[in-house]
Enzyme design. Sequence first.
Site, PDB file in Angstrom:
ATOM      1  N   ASP A 395      -1.146   3.883   5.633  1.00 41.47           N
ATOM      2  CA  ASP A 395       0.206   3.352   6.981  1.00 41.47           C
ATOM      3  C   ASP A 395       0.866   4.916   7.509  1.00 41.47           C
ATOM      4  O   ASP A 395       1.087   5.327   6.427  1.00 41.47           O
ATOM      5  CB  ASP A 395       1.025   1.968   6.400  1.00 41.47           C
ATOM      6  CG  ASP A 395       2.493   2.249   7.769  1.00 41.47           C
ATOM      7  OD1 ASP A 395       2.356   1.968   8.967  1.00 41.47           O
ATOM      8  OD2 ASP A 395       3.406   2.108   7.261  1.00 41.47           O
ATOM      9  N   ASP A 591       4.761   0.989   2.948  1.00 44.92           N
ATOM     10  CA  ASP A 591       5.557   0.843   2.775  1.00 44.92           C
ATOM     11  C   ASP A 591       7.219  -0.543   2.849  1.00 44.92           C
ATOM     12  O   ASP A 591       7.341  -0.886   3.310  1.00 44.92           O
ATOM     13  CB  ASP A 591       6.364   1.309   2.633  1.00 44.92           C
ATOM     14  CG  ASP A 591       6.765   2.132   3.791  1.00 44.92           C
ATOM     15  OD1 ASP A 591       8.107   2.505   4.462  1.00 44.92           O
ATOM     16  OD2 ASP A 591       6.062   1.747   4.697  1.00 44.92           O
ATOM     17  N   ASP A 595       3.407  -4.570   6.448  1.00 50.17           N
ATOM     18  CA  ASP A 595       2.283  -3.650   6.036  1.00 50.17           C
ATOM     19  C   ASP A 595       2.365  -4.747   4.638  1.00 50.17           C
ATOM     20  O   ASP A 595       0.545  -5.034   4.512  1.00 50.17           O
ATOM     21  CB  ASP A 595       2.789  -2.814   5.041  1.00 50.17           C
ATOM     22  CG  ASP A 595       3.028  -1.577   6.035  1.00 50.17           C
ATOM     23  OD1 ASP A 595       1.790  -1.364   7.138  1.00 50.17           O
ATOM     24  OD2 ASP A 595       3.883  -0.505   5.649  1.00 50.17           O
TER      25      ASP A 595
END
Length: 700
Positions: A395, A591, A595
């Site tokens: 990410d 995080d 996600d």
Amino acid sequence: MPKDPVCGMYVDEKTAIKKEIGGRTYYFCMESCLRTFENPERELKSMKRRVTIALSGVILLAALRVIAMLTLAAGVTLVTWAPIPSLPWFTWGYWLFILTTPVQFIGGWSFYRGAYTALKAKRANMDLLISIGTLTAYLFSVFVLFFPDVLPVKEKDVYFEVSAVIIAFVLLGKFMEDYMKTSTSAAVRKLMDLRPSMAKVIRNGEEVEIPAESVMVGETVVVRPGEKIPTDGVVVEGQSAVDEKMITGESIPVEKKAGDAVIGATINKMGMLKFRATQVGADTTLMQIVKMVEEAQASSAPIQRMADRISAYFVPAVIGVAILTFGVWYFIFGNFTLGLLAFVAVLIISCPCALGIATPTALMVGVGKGAEAGILIRGGEYLERAQKLQTVVFDKTGTLTKGEPSVTDILAEDGSEVLRLAAIAEKGSEHPLGEAIVRAAREKGIEVKDAEYFEAVPGHGIKVTVEGKQVLVGNRRLMQGNGIDTGVLEQNIQNLEAQGKTAMLVAANNKVIGIIAVADTLKENSAEAVAELKKIGVEAIMLTGDNERTANAIAKQVGIERVIANVLPGEKANEIKKLQAEGKVVAMVGDGINDAPALAQSDIGIAVGSGSDVAKETGGIVLIKDDLRDVVAGIKLSKATMKKIKQNMFWALGYNTAAIPIAAVGLLNPIIAAAAMAISSLSVVANSALLRRFKFERMV
């Protein structure tokens, strides 16, 4: 056929325990699995009590053994006045019986229940072999104790302790594994907690407060600054900036005006908004994410342990050999006593104390080693998958980057003065871009006074009066709306935007005096982590909801060649599925709340420690120190731990399997069998301890 979400066992819909939770139907093989799913903490406490009983019994037995040996060493046997010989309940065999019985049936209850379930499902597992071995040793000892004249076995040669130690060690290992996996359903609960409990709606022309789940589609909802948006909708009145980080992962709040969509569970930062509810209940973005996390967790349920796979063949073989041994001795040689002793010896030598602790001992050492370095591995299934890992998906916001905007460039003749004026202007703003400017000024020791006049222009910027000067800080539209020409700086603005930065113009007395660029900057070790992955032959990919220009700019800085941009929260898990469909074993590093589905869908979810609790709950590996270089370290530690587990399997079976033929022909006394079993256990523990020497070496 449905699968039990706790133990992973396939069950029959007609006979399974059915329970509707959160609008979805789940099937469980037994009540304990249902209790674990509904309240994992309570079930863990129950197992903790059983472990305590088992270990207490073993410790007490050991203490008594030590006392007895010390007494003998001192030459003291029995006090002449104590009529111990006339009290049969005080003989050593009866003491063992009294002490081990609670361990046998309270501590070992979960094994017997698991063995019963396995037999019902017509399969063999570790619980079955543990149950047969421990019950055989226990019941044989009971028979010898209470019927001493039937078999030529002395009371001192009973095997109560063997059974108790097996149960205690294996139960401790299971407890340690279950302790790391109690949050299977906690991730969903934490997601649910993000929803605001109350909402303000307009009914009959009046504003009323109602439970958030009672909001109906089409109703007008009112949200004031600092409040959570209760459901999805479209703005009908007002302007504000909404913090969507918990859903989209993007750190900079999004400007909202009439016609813009808002997402439930996000936070309204500035002005008051009125919006029309379009999705409520299970249809909201948040609840769709909850659904995806549940489905991904179910689809990647814990794999059958290697020990269980071995047991599927080993258990029937051992039982067959034991029965055959007894049959040969009794029916062919006519010797019932030797047949029974050989039968017991075969079962004891094959009892999987070492096999049962092969995984948990290596796992405990590996997890402990990782924890020292800030890497938390949550279960054995992730270790097995790490061996075949081919792709790591990162990410962007909060993972590769710091997750908060910072001042990166100041283009001006007098940069300090431009930063000072901009900081004074933004001091009264709650916008994160403004906060970044104020923070940058204070870090440089610049005094940030209060403005004489302050006016926020939603969607454009700030207009203030500072020391008699009219100062504007904002975008092109703010400048153009006040008749200030920005054409001469357009190329500089475009260059900064091409780098993924937000360009904020600063004007004083109707003239642009500088540009301040703000961006979400890379973490210190992001580029190094990507380089280390490349060195071990693992592909790195960036997955983000940000636009392609910003994503490519960040990817170039960090060294990532493949970028998947403009991905909505609900689509991240689908992108992971696409990579898996290509035949790749995929790890996801993230995080944010957005996600969580992708972390759960991936073969190995890696959550950074600074991230949300939900990301940590759905991650198989958690990086406590928030250092992305630990992604590589975690992978290497996982491989090393898995290697130890395989070695342990070999040693656990080596001694026992080699001794089974010896036991079958009557040449192995059950006491020797117990000693061989102890040696195999010792070798497993010693081999696992070698993981303490694992080195976390940086490759770049």
